[in-house]
Design a protein around this motif. Structure first.
Motif, PDB file in Angstrom:
ATOM      1  N   UNK A 407       0.852  -1.193   0.000  1.00  0.00           N
ATOM      2  CA  UNK A 407       0.000   0.000   0.000  1.00  0.00           C
ATOM      3  C   UNK A 407       0.882   1.235   0.000  1.00  0.00           C
ATOM      4  N   UNK A 408       0.283   2.345  -0.430  1.00  0.00           N
ATOM      5  CA  UNK A 408       1.007   3.616  -0.496  1.00  0.00           C
ATOM      6  C   UNK A 408       0.021   4.738  -0.180  1.00  0.00           C
ATOM      7  N   UNK A 409       0.129   5.297   1.039  1.00  0.00           N
ATOM      8  CA  UNK A 409      -0.777   6.371   1.448  1.00  0.00           C
ATOM      9  C   UNK A 409      -0.617   7.618   0.588  1.00  0.00           C
ATOM     10  N   UNK A 410       0.551   7.790   0.001  1.00  0.00           N
ATOM     11  CA  UNK A 410       0.820   9.015  -0.742  1.00  0.00           C
ATOM     12  C   UNK A 410       0.560   8.915  -2.229  1.00  0.00           C
ATOM     13  N   UNK A 411       0.038   7.796  -2.710  1.00  0.00           N
ATOM     14  CA  UNK A 411      -0.222   7.663  -4.146  1.00  0.00           C
ATOM     15  C   UNK A 411      -1.328   8.642  -4.540  1.00  0.00           C
ATOM     16  N   UNK A 412      -1.009   9.544  -5.452  1.00  0.00           N
ATOM     17  CA  UNK A 412      -1.881  10.674  -5.757  1.00  0.00           C
ATOM     18  C   UNK A 412      -3.192  10.239  -6.399  1.00  0.00           C
ATOM     19  N   UNK A 413      -4.268  10.836  -5.946  1.00  0.00           N
ATOM     20  CA  UNK A 413      -5.591  10.495  -6.474  1.00  0.00           C
ATOM     21  C   UNK A 413      -5.718  10.867  -7.952  1.00  0.00           C
ATOM     22  N   UNK A 414      -4.916  11.850  -8.401  1.00  0.00           N
ATOM     23  CA  UNK A 414      -4.987  12.273  -9.805  1.00  0.00           C
ATOM     24  C   UNK A 414      -4.526  11.171 -10.754  1.00  0.00           C
ATOM     25  N   UNK A 415      -3.748  10.214 -10.246  1.00  0.00           N
ATOM     26  CA  UNK A 415      -3.287   9.116 -11.107  1.00  0.00           C
ATOM     27  C   UNK A 415      -4.429   8.229 -11.585  1.00  0.00           C
ATOM     28  N   UNK A 416      -5.564   8.305 -10.925  1.00  0.00           N
ATOM     29  CA  UNK A 416      -6.709   7.479 -11.300  1.00  0.00           C
ATOM     30  C   UNK A 416      -7.606   8.167 -12.326  1.00  0.00           C
ATOM     31  N   UNK A 417      -7.445   9.466 -12.464  1.00  0.00           N
ATOM     32  CA  UNK A 417      -8.342  10.250 -13.304  1.00  0.00           C
ATOM     33  C   UNK A 417      -8.244   9.826 -14.762  1.00  0.00           C
ATOM     34  N   UNK A 418      -9.396   9.595 -15.385  1.00  0.00           N
ATOM     35  CA  UNK A 418      -9.451   9.217 -16.797  1.00  0.00           C
ATOM     36  C   UNK A 418     -10.069  10.367 -17.597  1.00  0.00           C
ATOM     37  N   UNK A 419      -9.724  10.412 -18.860  1.00  0.00           N
ATOM     38  CA  UNK A 419     -10.280  11.440 -19.739  1.00  0.00           C
ATOM     39  C   UNK A 419     -10.921  10.789 -20.950  1.00  0.00           C
ATOM     40  N   UNK A 420     -11.908  11.454 -21.493  1.00  0.00           N
ATOM     41  CA  UNK A 420     -12.569  11.023 -22.731  1.00  0.00           C
ATOM     42  C   UNK A 420     -12.654  12.234 -23.647  1.00  0.00           C
ATOM     43  N   UNK A 421     -12.022  12.112 -24.807  1.00  0.00           N
ATOM     44  CA  UNK A 421     -11.978  13.242 -25.751  1.00  0.00           C
ATOM     45  C   UNK A 421     -11.404  14.478 -25.089  1.00  0.00           C
ATOM     46  N   UNK A 422     -10.417  14.271 -24.249  1.00  0.00           N
ATOM     47  CA  UNK A 422      -9.750  15.385 -23.596  1.00  0.00           C
ATOM     48  C   UNK A 422     -10.470  15.944 -22.403  1.00  0.00           C
ATOM     49  N   UNK A 423     -11.617  15.363 -22.054  1.00  0.00           N
ATOM     50  CA  UNK A 423     -12.402  15.865 -20.931  1.00  0.00           C
ATOM     51  C   UNK A 423     -12.352  14.845 -19.796  1.00  0.00           C
ATOM     52  N   UNK A 424     -12.164  15.345 -18.570  1.00  0.00           N
ATOM     53  CA  UNK A 424     -12.099  14.445 -17.416  1.00  0.00           C
ATOM     54  C   UNK A 424     -13.421  13.711 -17.229  1.00  0.00           C
ATOM     55  N   UNK A 425     -13.328  12.417 -17.060  1.00  0.00           N
ATOM     56  CA  UNK A 425     -14.527  11.598 -16.853  1.00  0.00           C
ATOM     57  C   UNK A 425     -15.047  11.828 -15.442  1.00  0.00           C
ATOM     58  N   UNK A 426     -16.315  12.180 -15.339  1.00  0.00           N
ATOM     59  CA  UNK A 426     -16.915  12.442 -14.043  1.00  0.00           C
ATOM     60  C   UNK A 426     -16.866  11.192 -13.158  1.00  0.00           C
ATOM     61  N   UNK A 427     -16.453  11.377 -11.910  1.00  0.00           N
ATOM     62  CA  UNK A 427     -16.408  10.261 -10.981  1.00  0.00           C
ATOM     63  C   UNK A 427     -15.186   9.378 -11.104  1.00  0.00           C
ATOM     64  N   UNK A 428     -14.210   9.775 -11.910  1.00  0.00           N
ATOM     65  CA  UNK A 428     -13.030   8.926 -12.106  1.00  0.00           C
ATOM     66  C   UNK A 428     -11.895   9.262 -11.143  1.00  0.00           C
ATOM     67  N   UNK A 429     -12.079  10.274 -10.307  1.00  0.00           N
ATOM     68  CA  UNK A 429     -11.046  10.647  -9.341  1.00  0.00           C
ATOM     69  C   UNK A 429     -11.525  10.324  -7.931  1.00  0.00           C
ATOM     70  N   UNK A 430     -10.769   9.546  -7.180  1.00  0.00           N
ATOM     71  CA  UNK A 430     -11.173   9.206  -5.809  1.00  0.00           C
ATOM     72  C   UNK A 430     -11.194  10.439  -4.924  1.00  0.00           C
TER      73      UNK A 430
END
Length: 815
Positions: A407-430
């Protein structure tokens, strides 16, 4: 007589995890599967096969407080691949071609536990090949039945013959049944606690490795290490399945075009053309649909994966001995017709982290949004394939099992963010940072894999090594999973005895051999305080008991155990108590636990004895007692698979203050019917009708999950009052008149150099019995009333500088 009810208290349930890396239907599935059955599983990734009806893991305020307080000193990051400079994680495996991810996930957790606890780590960066447990054996024996070959060891009573799944009806059409239909997270507990493993992959029997994850012929397209017969059979398979069978389903125009694309000319003899083409293009020739994954091992399913039903394959030469198997708290709270519900619980995250810090791998199930390695995701799904980080913001039903290794407490939540057509997918960031480091079973790519790969003209690598697959972070087979993923379910831990402490040549007394989907609470109205369970066994040979095992179904359960010698027929608590004091063990988590005995308990062959269990936990602000039974569902009945549970009279018993001791055999039918009468099953009537023609055969209840473990023992012989004893059930009868007037002296002696100590078990015995260890005189005092006096004689004989302790249980009856 109070009506009994069957209630579920916790999530020993156990989502059926098919394993999301199953090949698509039609790639390897036999055409004999019914259309109805195919429709049932077609869009469910296999999860419906053993879908549990409800799930609720209770975490009391007291339990949560214990967990959270224990996390205060945890480091911010732990990776068991690099833990104090050591790697305790074996290489990533590939579960293809079956949906057996559950076996890979739990075996990985066990391997890590064993490597860590036994100091078998290797230098970080090196492959740890010190242990390889068999997933094949686990799958096979979980879905097999008890056979005469099992009973030869004596650990599987002949009265339980036939218990489990009988899939002989599928022998010709689907011989690989045990590997294809997934499993629940507690199936390994029932298999391993019964002594049916874990087994080693490299164990050799009759010149081959029956427990290695491959068929008998080794039919993997990535490997050409075959004998001539196997190679010929492989070629014939490709001809019939991947060409003749495939092309037979196409129109004439499609057939011609497909063949033209491969160099076939109109009017050319197909078989003659195929022989030349196959020999020249053996890698591409079988990849006519350009499958990104399934081509590699697709036809291995047609190999012979059967483990023979012969004594040498049922000896269960275990590589380790399971000591404890427990379920951690889960944030996913409910699984029913409406799906999963989720409630954030920091105790879930912290409990997993605590186990990792102890050197334990943790099994979990999740929602995998790929159907197989190599399946392109694009912008869909919940896995960011650029960072290989997954976050699902919906409590979806799980489809895959994996093993957490860090586990890694410092793993950034932004690493999970997905995009579709250049737009951030809603709900893809913890909502917060933090991730688990997870080992998948979809293969990886090593330098060795690359060296042995075949390069095509366009530079594509065709891997020839069995576990090679390009998946995960840098093709390592690992990915990150957000702490806040709403599909994390059923986190489990398996702990084994360290090698030096593991019991040797073990004997197991047990009746719960059916296998298990879940464990349910038997609850009687107004009987919470008094409920107990017991199994009555007969010693198969002279032996010394070392431990017992039982199940708990609520966190913070306190288990009390006593063992009685020669109980009366309908009362497991009668007879001589063999433990000086009942053993009390506290368990923070729900699980199947093994409890070591401090007292020496020696039994003579043929002795009847009972193991009585009472588990108490906090409920509604008070204390409640519970009794559990194993339950399995036969969702495979439609295909001719039979499920059998055997509960013989006199084996398992239930106790309430209102009813006293009741034989479970007499209650079996009522308990199974309770699932329908009380509306507990949420599969739905239509589903049950489709998969089980006879609805009443859908549910099977088994004996109480209580076991007794021991080893063979050569009992020392001593003499008490002229009678020769050897550590078992002995009764000395004395005349009431003689005792009342004079008392009685009994000489205690042994031919061996033996230190003999006496211990009484109750107030009456302690009051009237006296033992002079120096003179070896046991005296029943004058005026002792009629009745039974229970004593123990502990014998500690010095042999070659070591002590060999036995315990003789004796009843002195004044009549």
């Amino acid at each position: 007589m109070k009506k009994n009810h069957l209630k579920q208290l916790t999530g020993w349930m156990l989502t059926a995890i098919m394993g999301a890396s199953l090949l698509p239907q039609g790639v390897y599935a036999k055409p004999v599967r019914s259309e109805v059955y195919e429709e049932l599983i077609a869009n469910a990734a296999g999860k419906i096969n053993m879908m549990p009806h409800a799930f609720q893991q209770i975490t009391s305020d007291e339990t949560e407080e214990k967990i959270l307080s224990a996390s205060e000193e945890l480091p911010a990051k732990v990776d068991l691949r690099n833990y104090n400079g050591k790697n305790y994680v074996p290489p990533v495996k590939l579960q293809s071609p079956f949906g057996s991810c559950w076996s890979f996930a739990i075996n990985a957790a066990m391997e890590i536990d064993l490597l860590y606890d036994n100091g078998c780590g290797v230098t970080t960066g090196e492959e740890n090949n010190n242990l390889d447990l068999s997933e094949k054996a686990l799958c096979w024996y979980a879905y097999d039945q008890i056979t005469p070959s099992d009973t030869i060891s004596g650990n599987f009573p002949s009265g339980q013959l036939g218990e489990g799944f009988d899939h002989s009806a599928l022998k010709e059409v689907e011989p690989t049944f045990p590997y294809e239909h997934g499993g629940s997270c507690f199936m390994p507990a029932s298999v391993y606690m019964a002594g049916r493993g874990p087994l080693l992959e490299n164990e050799e029997i009759d010149g081959w490795n029956p427990f290695a994850y491959r068929g008998k012929n080794g039919w993997f397209l990535r490997s050409r290490e075959e004998d001539e017969a196997a190679e010929a059979a492989r070629k014939q398979f490709v001809k019939e399945i991947y060409y003749a069978d495939y092309l037979a389903r196409l129109s004439d125009e499609e057939k011609v075009q497909t063949l033209y694309d491969k160099g076939y000319k109109e009017g050319e003899d197909f078989e003659a053309w195929f022989d030349v083409y196959y020999d020249e293009n053996w890698t591409e020739g079988i990849n006519i649909r350009n499958w990104s994954y399934s081509y590699s091992n697709g036809y291995a399913v047609y190999d012979d994966w059967t483990i023979p039903d012969q004594p040498e394959y049922r000896s269960y030469n275990r590589a380790a001995v399971l000591k404890d198997y427990y379920l951690l708290p889960s944030m996913t709270k409910q699984l029913n017709e409406s799906g999963m519900s989720y409630e954030y619980d920091p105790a879930c995250i912290e409990a997993i982290k605590q186990e990792i810090e102890k050197g334990h791998g943790v099994y979990i199930s999740i929602r995998a949004d790929q159907s197989r390695p190599g399946d392109p995701l694009g912008d869909r799904g919940y896995l960011n394939t650029e960072t290989w980080a997954q976050y699902c913001d919906q409590p979806l039903i799980t489809t895959h099992a994996v093993c957490i290794v860090g586990y890694d407490d410092g793993y950034a939540k932004e690493n999970f963010t997905r995009t579709a057509d250049g737009v951030e997918v809603e709900g893809s960031t913890p909502p917060e940072d933090g991730a688990f480091i997870v080992r998948n079973s979809w293969g990886c790519v090593t330098e060795e894999d690359i060296e042995k790969a075949i390069k095509t003209e366009d530079g594509t690598l065709l891997f020839t090594t069995p576990d090679a697959s390009q998946w995960g972070i840098d093709d390592t087979g690992y990915f990150y999973l957000s702490y806040y993923d709403k599909t994390i379910s059923f986190p489990c831990v398996a702990v084994c005895y360290p090698y030096e402490e593991a019991p040797k040549e073990e004997l197991i007394a047990q009746y719960d051999l059916m296998g298990v989907n879940e464990y349910l609470l038997i609850d009687y109205e107004n009987a919470h305080e008094s409920m107990k369970a017991a199994n009555v066994f007969t010693a198969a040979e002279d032996q010394k008991l070392s431990s017992i095992a039982c199940a708990t179904i609520a966190p913070d359960t306190s288990v009390t155990c006593q063992i009685y010698l020669d109980p009366e027929e309908n009362d497991p608590e009668s007879g001589i108590p063999l433990l000086s004091e009942p053993v009390v063990s506290d368990f923070l988590y729900t699980g199947y636990h093994r409890i070591d005995l401090d007292d020496t308990v020696v039994l003579k062959k043929g002795s009847r004895y009972s193991v009585v269990i009472q588990g108490k936990y906090t409920k509604d602000g008070g204390t409640a007692a519970n009794v559990v039974v194993p339950v399995m569902y036969n969702v495979f009945a439609y295909r001719g698979v039979k499920l059998t549970s055997v509960i013989n009279p006199g084996e398992s018993w239930l106790y309430t203050e209102q009813e006293g001791w009741q034989d479970l055999a007499a209650k079996k039918t009522d308990l199974e019917n309770s699932f329908y009468k009380d509306g507990i099953i949420s599969f739905g009537e239509e589903f049950i009708k489709q998969v089980c023609p006879n609805k009443e055969e859908f549910v099977a209840v088994d004996n109480s999950p209580i076991k007794a473990f021991g080893c063979s023992q050569n009992l020392q012989k001593i003499t008490v009052g002229g009678k020769t004893l050897s550590g078992s059930d002995f009764t000395i009868r004395l005349n009431k008149k003689t005792v009342k007037n004079k008392g009685t002296k009994l000489k205690v002696a042994s031919k061996e150099k033996t230190v003999i100590t006496l211990e009484t078990t109750d107030k009456k015995s302690r009051k009237y019995l006296k033992y002079n260890a120096k003179k070896g005189i046991l005296k029943l005092k004058k005026g002792a009333p009629a009745g039974e006096y229970a004593i123990f004689l502990d014998l500690a004989a010095t042999k070659n500088g070591t002590y060999d302790a036995d315990r003789a249980a004796v009843r002195i009856v004044v009549e």
